[in-house]
Design a protein around this motif. Structure first.
Motif, PDB file in Angstrom:
ATOM      1  N   PRO A  64       0.787  -1.300  -0.115  1.00  0.00           N
ATOM      2  CA  PRO A  64      -0.050   0.188   0.055  1.00  0.00           C
ATOM      3  C   PRO A  64       1.152   1.331   0.111  1.00  0.00           C
ATOM      4  CG  PRO A  64      -0.693  -1.576   1.482  1.00  0.00           C
ATOM      5  CD  PRO A  64       0.647  -2.279   1.107  1.00  0.00           C
ATOM      6  N   GLU A  65       0.395   2.239  -0.568  1.00  0.00           N
ATOM      7  CA  GLU A  65       0.975   3.601  -0.590  1.00  0.00           C
ATOM      8  C   GLU A  65       0.895   4.360   0.446  1.00  0.00           C
ATOM      9  OE1 GLU A  65       3.347   5.048  -3.074  1.00  0.00           O
ATOM     10  OE2 GLU A  65       3.504   3.005  -3.663  1.00  0.00           O
ATOM     11  N   VAL A  66      -0.757   4.378   0.944  1.00  0.00           N
ATOM     12  CA  VAL A  66      -0.879   5.134   1.903  1.00  0.00           C
ATOM     13  C   VAL A  66      -1.637   4.390   3.162  1.00  0.00           C
ATOM     14  CG1 VAL A  66      -2.451   6.987   2.707  1.00  0.00           C
ATOM     15  CG2 VAL A  66      -1.641   6.839   0.249  1.00  0.00           C
ATOM     16  N   VAL A  67      -0.958   4.491   4.233  1.00  0.00           N
ATOM     17  CA  VAL A  67      -1.219   3.342   5.261  1.00  0.00           C
ATOM     18  C   VAL A  67      -1.722   4.432   6.590  1.00  0.00           C
ATOM     19  CG1 VAL A  67      -0.623   1.970   7.003  1.00  0.00           C
ATOM     20  CG2 VAL A  67       0.106   1.602   4.672  1.00  0.00           C
ATOM     21  N   HIS A  78      -7.134  -1.314  30.032  1.00  0.00           N
ATOM     22  CA  HIS A  78      -6.103  -2.210  30.467  1.00  0.00           C
ATOM     23  C   HIS A  78      -5.143  -2.486  29.201  1.00  0.00           C
ATOM     24  CE1 HIS A  78      -8.146  -2.749  34.181  1.00  0.00           C
ATOM     25  NE2 HIS A  78      -9.300  -2.634  33.716  1.00  0.00           N
ATOM     26  N   LYS A  79      -5.702  -2.865  28.080  1.00  0.00           N
ATOM     27  CA  LYS A  79      -4.921  -3.561  27.200  1.00  0.00           C
ATOM     28  C   LYS A  79      -5.179  -2.620  25.492  1.00  0.00           C
ATOM     29  CE  LYS A  79      -3.819  -8.113  25.934  1.00  0.00           C
ATOM     30  NZ  LYS A  79      -4.294  -9.713  26.274  1.00  0.00           N
ATOM     31  N   TYR A  80      -4.002  -2.354  25.035  1.00  0.00           N
ATOM     32  CA  TYR A  80      -4.150  -1.693  23.877  1.00  0.00           C
ATOM     33  C   TYR A  80      -3.438  -2.305  22.796  1.00  0.00           C
ATOM     34  CZ  TYR A  80      -6.672   1.935  26.488  1.00  0.00           C
ATOM     35  OH  TYR A  80      -7.637   2.687  27.250  1.00  0.00           O
ATOM     36  N   GLY A  81      -3.793  -1.860  21.549  1.00  0.00           N
ATOM     37  CA  GLY A  81      -3.033  -2.301  20.491  1.00  0.00           C
ATOM     38  C   GLY A  81      -2.794  -1.537  19.341  1.00  0.00           C
ATOM     39  N   VAL A  82      -2.480  -1.756  18.214  1.00  0.00           N
ATOM     40  CA  VAL A  82      -2.146  -0.685  17.078  1.00  0.00           C
ATOM     41  C   VAL A  82      -2.300  -1.393  15.846  1.00  0.00           C
ATOM     42  CG1 VAL A  82      -0.690   0.982  18.144  1.00  0.00           C
ATOM     43  CG2 VAL A  82       0.386  -0.880  16.860  1.00  0.00           C
ATOM     44  N   ASN A  83      -3.126  -0.756  14.733  1.00  0.00           N
ATOM     45  CA  ASN A  83      -3.347  -1.546  13.451  1.00  0.00           C
ATOM     46  C   ASN A  83      -2.799  -0.632  12.417  1.00  0.00           C
ATOM     47  OD1 ASN A  83      -5.476   0.027  12.201  1.00  0.00           O
ATOM     48  ND2 ASN A  83      -6.621  -0.755  14.092  1.00  0.00           N
ATOM     49  N   LEU A  84      -2.425  -1.518  11.455  1.00  0.00           N
ATOM     50  CA  LEU A  84      -1.898  -0.765  10.059  1.00  0.00           C
ATOM     51  C   LEU A  84      -2.901  -1.125   8.974  1.00  0.00           C
ATOM     52  CD1 LEU A  84       1.860  -1.333  10.610  1.00  0.00           C
ATOM     53  CD2 LEU A  84       0.793   1.025  10.505  1.00  0.00           C
ATOM     54  N   MET A  85      -3.664   0.061   8.520  1.00  0.00           N
ATOM     55  CA  MET A  85      -4.721  -0.329   7.427  1.00  0.00           C
ATOM     56  C   MET A  85      -4.420   0.285   6.066  1.00  0.00           C
ATOM     57  SD  MET A  85      -8.791   0.730   7.794  1.00  0.00           S
ATOM     58  CE  MET A  85      -8.450   2.387   7.645  1.00  0.00           C
ATOM     59  N   ASP A  86      -4.595  -0.128   5.041  1.00  0.00           N
ATOM     60  CA  ASP A  86      -4.703   0.316   3.844  1.00  0.00           C
ATOM     61  C   ASP A  86      -5.609   1.232   3.625  1.00  0.00           C
ATOM     62  OD1 ASP A  86      -4.849   0.929   1.032  1.00  0.00           O
ATOM     63  OD2 ASP A  86      -4.200  -1.152   0.421  1.00  0.00           O
ATOM     64  N   ALA A  87      -5.243   2.640   3.324  1.00  0.00           N
ATOM     65  CA  ALA A  87      -6.226   3.608   3.323  1.00  0.00           C
ATOM     66  C   ALA A  87      -7.166   3.528   2.388  1.00  0.00           C
ATOM     67  CB  ALA A  87      -5.527   5.118   3.400  1.00  0.00           C
ATOM     68  N   GLN A  88      -6.710   3.000   1.137  1.00  0.00           N
ATOM     69  CA  GLN A  88      -7.448   2.852  -0.063  1.00  0.00           C
ATOM     70  C   GLN A  88      -8.599   1.842  -0.167  1.00  0.00           C
ATOM     71  OE1 GLN A  88      -6.772   5.273  -2.402  1.00  0.00           O
ATOM     72  NE2 GLN A  88      -4.858   6.168  -1.038  1.00  0.00           N
ATOM     73  N   ALA A 116       8.373   0.168   1.965  1.00  0.00           N
ATOM     74  CA  ALA A 116       7.459   0.995   3.208  1.00  0.00           C
ATOM     75  C   ALA A 116       6.565   2.090   2.441  1.00  0.00           C
ATOM     76  CB  ALA A 116       8.686   2.069   3.945  1.00  0.00           C
ATOM     77  N   PRO A 117       5.430   2.383   3.129  1.00  0.00           N
ATOM     78  CA  PRO A 117       4.249   2.920   2.526  1.00  0.00           C
ATOM     79  C   PRO A 117       5.001   4.521   2.247  1.00  0.00           C
ATOM     80  CG  PRO A 117       3.961   2.485   4.937  1.00  0.00           C
ATOM     81  CD  PRO A 117       5.174   1.916   4.571  1.00  0.00           C
ATOM     82  N   HIS A 118       4.453   5.072   1.490  1.00  0.00           N
ATOM     83  CA  HIS A 118       4.662   6.491   0.970  1.00  0.00           C
ATOM     84  C   HIS A 118       4.257   7.364   2.027  1.00  0.00           C
ATOM     85  CE1 HIS A 118       5.807  10.146  -1.384  1.00  0.00           C
ATOM     86  NE2 HIS A 118       4.587  10.195  -1.346  1.00  0.00           N
ATOM     87  N   VAL A 119       3.067   7.111   2.533  1.00  0.00           N
ATOM     88  CA  VAL A 119       2.503   8.063   3.486  1.00  0.00           C
ATOM     89  C   VAL A 119       1.772   7.471   4.769  1.00  0.00           C
ATOM     90  CG1 VAL A 119       0.526   9.797   3.841  1.00  0.00           C
ATOM     91  CG2 VAL A 119       1.658   9.805   1.668  1.00  0.00           C
TER      92      VAL A 119
END
Length: 241
Positions: A64-67, A78-88, A116-119
């Motif tokens: 993906p170009e934009v994430v 208590h518990k957290y996470g992070v996600n990486l999503m294709d913006a398109q 790596a993504p561009h944005v």
């Protein structure tokens, strides 16, 4: 006795299990379990057995170009996470537990694509942009619209509470709606009420129009027009108290 499609000691066919898991896309497991008259724990077991096999594989897709990088609660407080999503496409390519800078850095290093993504679009959490640039040196970091607008909304609300006479809860909700609703969606009498109110409070008025002007920046359709609108916003509001 054995039946085609039903695994040993099983009660349903593999095709039925796969159909049940497919029905869970965009829905919660409980509602699907009720619809199919299947025990929730049974559907949950099928889901976690079969869902990973249905995930898109990075090797079959272009990077993906934009994430979008966002944190979310696995267990609120208590518990957290992070996600990486294709913006398109909206496809979530990666979910990682934790939200500290070190955990976010490790998550970025585990990105399943070579490129790596561009944005990267993310929130305004302190250090998030710096963490992204540590891993992806040439990636642009963009503050997402929701969190930028939220800054203005919080400032408006704080000023409303500080400067305006306290009334009933219903009155407070009404004032919030006048301030935060896009003007085009207010009734003529509500617009007039808002106009009269802002005329009595110059500071609130400045904040209100700073919000409307930033919405104008987001409304433009081209980069050139966006740069011009943003520069105008800076010129108009740079020295605002």
């Amino acid at each position: 006795m054995e039946w085609n499609g039903i695994p040993p000691r099983g009660l349903v066919t593999s095709a039925f299990q796969e159909m049940a898991v497919d029905m869970c896309r965009g829905r919660d497991l409980l509602s699907v379990a009720k619809q199919l008259s299947v025990a929730y724990s049974t559907l949950e077991r099928w889901y976690y057995q079969l869902a990973p096999q249905r995930l898109a594989q990075p090797k079959e897709h272009e990077a993906p170009e934009v994430v979008c990088l966002d944190e979310f609660a696995l267990q609120k407080g208590h518990k957290y996470g992070v996600n990486l999503m294709d913006a398109q496409t909206g496809h979530i390519w990666q979910v990682t537990e934790g939200r500290s800078r070190e955990q976010v850095r490790n998550a970025l290093q585990q990105w399943p694509f070579r490129k790596a993504p561009h944005v990267v679009v993310t929130d305004l959490a302190p250090g998030m942009a710096e963490t992204v640039r540590q891993v992806w040196k040439h990636t642009l970091v963009v503050a997402d619209k929701f969190h930028v607008i939220q800054l203005f909304s919080k400032a408006l609300e704080a000023t409303r509470k500080r400067t305006h006479a306290r009334g009933t809860h219903r009155r407070g909700r009404h004032e919030q709606r006048l301030l935060h609703t896009i003007p085009d969606k207010l009734k003529p009498e509500e617009l007039q009420e808002l106009k009269n109110w802002l005329a009595e409070d110059p500071h609130l008025k400045r904040l209100y129009f700073a919000l409307q002007d930033i919405r104008t920046v987001y409304a433009v359709q081209t980069q050139e027009a966006g740069e011009e609108a943003l520069q105008k916003w800076i010129d108009d509001h740079l020295y605002s108290p």
